[in-house]
Design a protein around this motif. Structure first.
Motif, PDB file in Angstrom:
ATOM      1  N   PRO A  88      44.172  57.991  30.025  1.00  0.00           N
ATOM      2  CA  PRO A  88      45.086  57.009  30.616  1.00  0.00           C
ATOM      3  C   PRO A  88      46.456  57.622  30.865  1.00  0.00           C
TER       4      PRO A  88
ATOM      5  N   GLY B  77      47.595  59.312  38.351  1.00  0.00           N
ATOM      6  CA  GLY B  77      46.794  58.649  37.328  1.00  0.00           C
ATOM      7  C   GLY B  77      45.564  59.499  37.105  1.00  0.00           C
TER       8      GLY B  77
ATOM      9  N   GLU C 272      45.001  52.668  35.638  1.00  0.00           N
ATOM     10  CA  GLU C 272      43.605  52.308  35.339  1.00  0.00           C
ATOM     11  C   GLU C 272      43.259  50.970  35.971  1.00  0.00           C
TER      12      GLU C 272
ATOM     13  N   LEU D   2      46.065  60.909  26.180  1.00  0.00           N
ATOM     14  CA  LEU D   2      47.000  59.925  26.737  1.00  0.00           C
ATOM     15  C   LEU D   2      48.150  60.701  27.366  1.00  0.00           C
TER      16      LEU D   2
ATOM     17  N   LYS E 197      41.647  59.549  35.253  1.00  0.00           N
ATOM     18  CA  LYS E 197      40.612  58.822  34.518  1.00  0.00           C
ATOM     19  C   LYS E 197      40.234  59.490  33.189  1.00  0.00           C
TER      20      LYS E 197
ATOM     21  N   VAL F 112      47.984  51.018  24.961  1.00  0.00           N
ATOM     22  CA  VAL F 112      47.022  51.668  25.852  1.00  0.00           C
ATOM     23  C   VAL F 112      46.000  52.455  25.025  1.00  0.00           C
TER      24      VAL F 112
ATOM     25  N   LEU G 239      44.682  48.475  29.533  1.00  0.00           N
ATOM     26  CA  LEU G 239      44.659  49.346  30.701  1.00  0.00           C
ATOM     27  C   LEU G 239      46.071  49.693  31.146  1.00  0.00           C
ATOM     28  N   SER G 240      46.284  50.967  31.474  1.00  0.00           N
ATOM     29  CA  SER G 240      47.532  51.339  32.130  1.00  0.00           C
ATOM     30  C   SER G 240      47.454  50.788  33.554  1.00  0.00           C
TER      31      SER G 240
ATOM     32  N   ASP H 209      54.376  51.502  34.676  1.00  0.00           N
ATOM     33  CA  ASP H 209      54.093  50.803  33.426  1.00  0.00           C
ATOM     34  C   ASP H 209      55.369  50.385  32.698  1.00  0.00           C
TER      35      ASP H 209
END
Length: 168
Positions: free
Chosen positions: A96, A91, A150, A79, A93, A141, A146-147, A115
């Motif tokens: 997150p 971002g 994401e 994370l 994958k 998260v 989902l962030s 966020d």
């Protein structure tokens, strides 16, 4: 999760740093130190090396955000909590990425991709209160929410390794 304090000789030449008012590497590094809090440092690791200790670790990594976060992910971070004052759309994958806007202008301008708005700290909300908001978002998260990155599908091409050492 590794926490990387990022700096390099070229950091200050980045247009966003100059436009944001940074004039020296020292200023950039002092900002990173100020964000590190008061937790004891437990380990120092090289770029993308696995962690050896629990708690706060320092990673030698570049000042370019995607490379720095890639190193953290390669070290085992699952994370990423990423502060931005200029609007990075990073971002990833593999892990997150929670983006924290440091000012209200950015939070409003990029509300679909930020966020958390941490700017209330600047107008009287305690750091502890905003810290609780960030911590709760981390828990949410990590538990499957989902962030924003994401949800937007951002991150397929954000894994950017750093070439360590001299190169042309």
């Amino acid at each position: 999760m590794p926490i990387a304090t990022r700096w390099s000789r070229t950091t200050i030449r980045r247009p966003g740093n100059l436009k944001g008012g940074l004039t020296t590497i020292l200023e950039k590094s002092l900002g990173a130190v100020a964000k590190s809090g008061s937790t004891p440092l437990n380990d120092v690791i090289g770029y993308a090396e696995p962690l050896h200790a629990k708690g706060l670790s320092f990673m030698d990594s570049p000042g370019y955000d995607p490379c720095s976060a890639t190193g953290q992910i390669a070290s085992g971070a699952n994370l990423i909590v990423f502060t931005t004052g200029r609007g990075s759309v990073f971002g990833a994958k593999p892990a997150p990425s929670i983006k924290v806007a440091s000012n209200a202008r950015l939070a409003n301008w990029m509300d679909e991709d930020m966020d958390i708005d941490a700017s209330p700290v600047l107008t009287g909300t305690s750091l502890a209160e905003v810290g609780e908001v960030i911590f709760q978002k981390m828990l949410d998260v990590a538990s499957g929410e989902l962030s924003k990155s994401e949800a937007l599908g951002i991150g397929d091409n954000e894994f950017v390794p750093w070439q360590v050492g001299a190169y042309l």
